[in-house]
Design a protein around this motif. Structure first.
Motif, mmCIF file in Angstrom:
data_model
loop_
_atom_site.group_PDB
_atom_site.id
_atom_site.type_symbol
_atom_site.label_atom_id
_atom_site.label_comp_id
_atom_site.label_asym_id
_atom_site.label_seq_id
_atom_site.Cartn_x
_atom_site.Cartn_y
_atom_site.Cartn_z
ATOM 1 N N THR A 158 4.031 12.557 -16.278
ATOM 2 C CA THR A 158 2.689 13.094 -16.531
ATOM 3 C C THR A 158 1.892 13.252 -15.243
ATOM 4 O O THR A 158 0.827 13.860 -15.249
ATOM 5 N N TYR A 159 2.417 12.721 -14.125
ATOM 6 C CA TYR A 159 1.745 12.933 -12.827
ATOM 7 C C TYR A 159 1.863 14.376 -12.359
ATOM 8 O O TYR A 159 1.101 14.813 -11.515
ATOM 9 N N GLY A 162 2.193 10.898 -4.679
ATOM 10 C CA GLY A 162 3.203 10.474 -3.715
ATOM 11 C C GLY A 162 4.288 11.523 -3.507
ATOM 12 O O GLY A 162 4.248 12.624 -4.065
ATOM 13 N N GLU A 163 5.251 11.155 -2.696
ATOM 14 C CA GLU A 163 6.290 12.098 -2.272
ATOM 15 C C GLU A 163 7.275 12.428 -3.385
ATOM 16 O O GLU A 163 7.755 13.559 -3.467
ATOM 17 N N LEU A 164 7.581 11.455 -4.251
ATOM 18 C CA LEU A 164 8.478 11.750 -5.380
ATOM 19 C C LEU A 164 7.826 12.787 -6.289
ATOM 20 O O LEU A 164 8.454 13.779 -6.676
ATOM 21 N N ALA A 165 6.562 12.548 -6.626
ATOM 22 C CA ALA A 165 5.833 13.484 -7.492
ATOM 23 C C ALA A 165 5.794 14.867 -6.850
ATOM 24 O O ALA A 165 5.992 15.882 -7.527
ATOM 25 N N ALA A 166 5.541 14.908 -5.543
ATOM 26 C CA ALA A 166 5.446 16.186 -4.843
ATOM 27 C C ALA A 166 6.776 16.936 -4.935
ATOM 28 O O ALA A 166 6.816 18.105 -5.346
ATOM 29 N N ALA A 167 7.868 16.271 -4.571
ATOM 30 C CA ALA A 167 9.179 16.928 -4.581
ATOM 31 C C ALA A 167 9.505 17.453 -5.979
ATOM 32 O O ALA A 167 9.892 18.617 -6.150
ATOM 33 N N ILE A 169 -2.047 22.694 -4.260
ATOM 34 C CA ILE A 169 -3.002 22.533 -3.156
ATOM 35 C C ILE A 169 -3.766 21.223 -3.337
ATOM 36 O O ILE A 169 -3.897 20.421 -2.398
ATOM 37 N N ALA A 170 -4.233 20.973 -4.563
ATOM 38 C CA ALA A 170 -4.975 19.734 -4.834
ATOM 39 C C ALA A 170 -4.102 18.511 -4.565
ATOM 40 O O ALA A 170 -4.548 17.536 -3.960
ATOM 41 N N ALA A 171 -2.838 18.585 -4.977
ATOM 42 C CA ALA A 171 -1.921 17.455 -4.777
ATOM 43 C C ALA A 171 -1.750 17.169 -3.290
ATOM 44 O O ALA A 171 -1.735 16.006 -2.863
ATOM 45 N N GLU A 172 -1.638 18.226 -2.485
ATOM 46 C CA GLU A 172 -1.476 18.040 -1.037
ATOM 47 C C GLU A 172 -2.729 17.418 -0.430
ATOM 48 O O GLU A 172 -2.638 16.529 0.435
ATOM 49 N N GLU A 173 -3.889 17.873 -0.876
ATOM 50 C CA GLU A 173 -5.140 17.324 -0.336
ATOM 51 C C GLU A 173 -5.276 15.851 -0.718
ATOM 52 O O GLU A 173 -5.747 15.026 0.074
ATOM 53 N N LYS A 174 -4.876 15.517 -1.942
ATOM 54 C CA LYS A 174 -4.943 14.113 -2.373
ATOM 55 C C LYS A 174 -3.960 13.249 -1.582
ATOM 56 O O LYS A 174 -4.275 12.128 -1.184
ATOM 57 N N ALA A 175 -2.777 13.801 -1.331
ATOM 58 C CA ALA A 175 -1.785 13.051 -0.552
ATOM 59 C C ALA A 175 -2.292 12.835 0.876
ATOM 60 O O ALA A 175 -2.158 11.744 1.442
ATOM 61 N N TYR A 182 0.836 -1.215 0.000
ATOM 62 C CA TYR A 182 0.000 0.000 0.000
ATOM 63 C C TYR A 182 0.869 1.262 0.000
ATOM 64 O O TYR A 182 0.583 2.239 -0.681
ATOM 65 N N LEU A 183 1.914 1.218 0.847
ATOM 66 C CA LEU A 183 2.748 2.402 1.044
ATOM 67 C C LEU A 183 3.477 2.858 -0.213
ATOM 68 O O LEU A 183 3.790 4.036 -0.377
ATOM 69 N N ILE A 184 3.738 1.901 -1.101
ATOM 70 C CA ILE A 184 4.446 2.227 -2.336
ATOM 71 C C ILE A 184 3.684 3.287 -3.132
ATOM 72 O O ILE A 184 4.271 4.048 -3.909
ATOM 73 N N GLU A 185 2.379 3.379 -2.892
ATOM 74 C CA GLU A 185 1.576 4.434 -3.526
ATOM 75 C C GLU A 185 2.163 5.811 -3.230
ATOM 76 O O GLU A 185 2.183 6.690 -4.092
ATOM 77 N N GLN A 186 2.636 6.000 -2.000
ATOM 78 C CA GLN A 186 3.178 7.303 -1.612
ATOM 79 C C GLN A 186 4.650 7.452 -2.014
ATOM 80 O O GLN A 186 5.243 8.508 -1.810
#
Ligand SMILES: [Fe+2]
Lengths: 189, 86
Positions: free
Chosen positions: A116-117, A34-39, A132-138, A24-28
């Motif tokens: 593309t993420y 997830g965190e890679l996409a966020a950074a 903001i949307a990305a943070e709410e989804k995370a 499950y955690l691999i999603e983030q």
């Protein structure tokens, strides 16, 4: 440039070997929110955003790298002692065949991470709304994982990460207001 | 996994706690640059952080390299544990 610090942002503990939770955690780790996409999203947007919010994107982007390391640590600790049989039971057989216990940037369903993420529209307001949307989804994803998890030690770390997403969303909302104020001031003078 | 003494975890968590407050204040100040009290608190914590870093590195080795920390002989940056090993 970046300088690595040899410590986690927050302690990561797990109660037992549990490859199912790692799945499950691999999603983030390598998922869309997830965190890679966020950074990568924030650090990439910095170059074309107005000066007033470059610092914020730099600092949140850097914090996301620290979160990526925490997720990696969770996955590592949850799987390091698992037998191939346990990995198979957890639905990680395909992962094991391809990667053994190595981490890989893919989501919980095994779909590899893709650029593309993340978005970079060059329009500061559009980019910040995306953030903001990305943070709410995370934040929501962390909640779903906590709901699936019965590991109290792991959940402590997950709750920390969930709270960080709330703060990040809050700071991005303030950044939007700062830019709107600046835009309106320019109109009047 | 390397077994570390209880004091290691205590000092590490102390450092993590101060650093967390500094991260939190950094993001806050990025959008509230005129909050005088917050900046005072930030500078106080930054000083506290310096002491903790020194204390931690004396006992357990460098936190950063590229010259941001000193090195013992022999080079001890590669020494375990790495953060995911504790
Ligand atoms: Fe975040």
């Amino acid at each position: 440039m970046w300088i690595y610090e040899k410590k986690l942002q927050y302690p990561v503990r797990v109660s037992t070997c549990n490859p199912k939770l790692a799945k499950y955690l691999i999603e983030q780790y390598g998922g869309a929110d997830g965190e890679l996409a966020a950074a990568l999203r924030y650090l990439n947007q910095r170059y074309s955003i107005p000066d007033k919010v470059i610092g914020l994107l730099t600092d949140i982007g850097t914090e996301e790298l620290a979160h990526l390391e925490m997720i990696a640590t969770m996955v590592y600790k949850l799987t390091k002692d698992a037998t191939p049989e346990q990995l198979k039971e957890a639905g990680l057989d395909a992962h094991y065949v391809n990667h053994d216990r190595a981490l890989f940037y893919h989501n919980a369903a095994g779909v590899p991470w893709t650029a593309t993420y993340i978005q970079a529209k060059g329009d500061p307001i559009a980019d910040l709304y995306e953030d903001i949307a990305a943070e709410e989804k995370a934040r929501a994803t962390y909640q779903w994982i906590i709901n699936m998890s019965d590991d109290p030690d792991l959940n402590d770390g997950l709750r920390f990460l969930r709270e960080r997403e709330i703060i990040h969303a809050q700071r991005f909302r303030e950044a939007v207001e700062i830019l709107k104020e600046e835009r309106d001031r320019k109109k009047f003078f | 996994m390397k077994q570390m003494p209880k004091e290691y975890y205590e000092l590490l968590e102390k450092l993590q706690a101060v650093d967390f407050a500094l991260v939190e204040l950094t993001l806050y100040l990025d959008t509230h640059p005129n909050d005088y009290q917050a900046i005072q608190q930030f500078n106080q914590l930054a000083q506290q952080r310096k002491h903790l870093k020194k204390q931690y590195e004396t006992a357990y080795g460098p936190l950063q390299q590229y010259g941001n920390s000193y090195s013992n002989y022999p080079w001890n940056w590669n020494d375990t544990p790495w953060p995911w090993q504790v």
